[in-house]
Design a protein around this motif. Structure first.
Motif, PDB file in Angstrom:
ATOM      1  N   TYR A  55       0.852  -1.187   0.000  1.00 55.71           N
ATOM      2  CA  TYR A  55       0.000   0.000   0.000  1.00 55.71           C
ATOM      3  C   TYR A  55       0.887   1.237   0.000  1.00 55.71           C
ATOM      4  N   ALA A  56       0.416   2.312  -0.629  1.00 57.10           N
ATOM      5  CA  ALA A  56       1.156   3.577  -0.577  1.00 57.10           C
ATOM      6  C   ALA A  56       0.290   4.750  -1.014  1.00 57.10           C
ATOM      7  N   CYS A  57       0.547   5.870  -0.376  1.00 58.98           N
ATOM      8  CA  CYS A  57       0.007   7.145  -0.836  1.00 58.98           C
ATOM      9  C   CYS A  57       1.242   7.995  -1.121  1.00 58.98           C
ATOM     10  N   GLN A  58       1.124   9.288  -1.070  1.00 59.66           N
ATOM     11  CA  GLN A  58       2.292  10.113  -1.361  1.00 59.66           C
ATOM     12  C   GLN A  58       3.166  10.354  -0.126  1.00 59.66           C
ATOM     13  N   CYS A  59       2.660  10.028   1.065  1.00 57.58           N
ATOM     14  CA  CYS A  59       3.444  10.302   2.280  1.00 57.58           C
ATOM     15  C   CYS A  59       3.660   9.088   3.178  1.00 57.58           C
ATOM     16  N   SER A  60       2.962   7.978   2.928  1.00 59.16           N
ATOM     17  CA  SER A  60       3.083   6.786   3.769  1.00 59.16           C
ATOM     18  C   SER A  60       3.033   5.529   2.917  1.00 59.16           C
ATOM     19  N   TRP A  61       3.596   4.465   3.432  1.00 60.21           N
ATOM     20  CA  TRP A  61       3.586   3.193   2.718  1.00 60.21           C
ATOM     21  C   TRP A  61       3.626   2.068   3.728  1.00 60.21           C
ATOM     22  N   ARG A  62       3.140   0.902   3.298  1.00 58.97           N
ATOM     23  CA  ARG A  62       3.108  -0.249   4.196  1.00 58.97           C
ATOM     24  C   ARG A  62       3.024  -1.512   3.365  1.00 58.97           C
TER      25      ARG A  62
END
Length: 83
Positions: A55-62
């Motif tokens: 998973y990822a957005c522009q500021c976090s990932w997992r």
């Protein structure tokens, strides 16, 4: 089961998800800030792993490899973007 319409309240980006991948350990904030949501650029730090999900957005990932409640992670500010 997971919502496929997650949105980050921190960066206001849609959270992308990639089945059967995890993020490389070298991923950092600038990598995602500069490359989201271009899959061709993100592939540079994606590792194929059957049964996992990245998973990822522009500021976090997992990276998730087993059933996990993402709501228990305070650094993630992901909410359902409404269906």
């Amino acid at each position: 089961r997971t919502c496929d319409q997650l949105r980050c309240t921190a960066c206001d980006f849609r959270v992308s998800l990639f089945n059967d991948y995890v993020w490389d350990q070298s991923c950092d904030y600038l990598f995602f800030r500069n490359n989201m949501p271009e899959l061709s650029k993100l592939r540079a730090k994606m590792i194929k792993k059957k049964g996992a999900r990245a998973y990822a957005c522009q500021c976090s990932w997992r990276s998730i490899e087993e059933l996990t409640d993402l709501q228990t992670e305070p650094r993630l500010r992901w909410v359902c973007g409404k269906h």
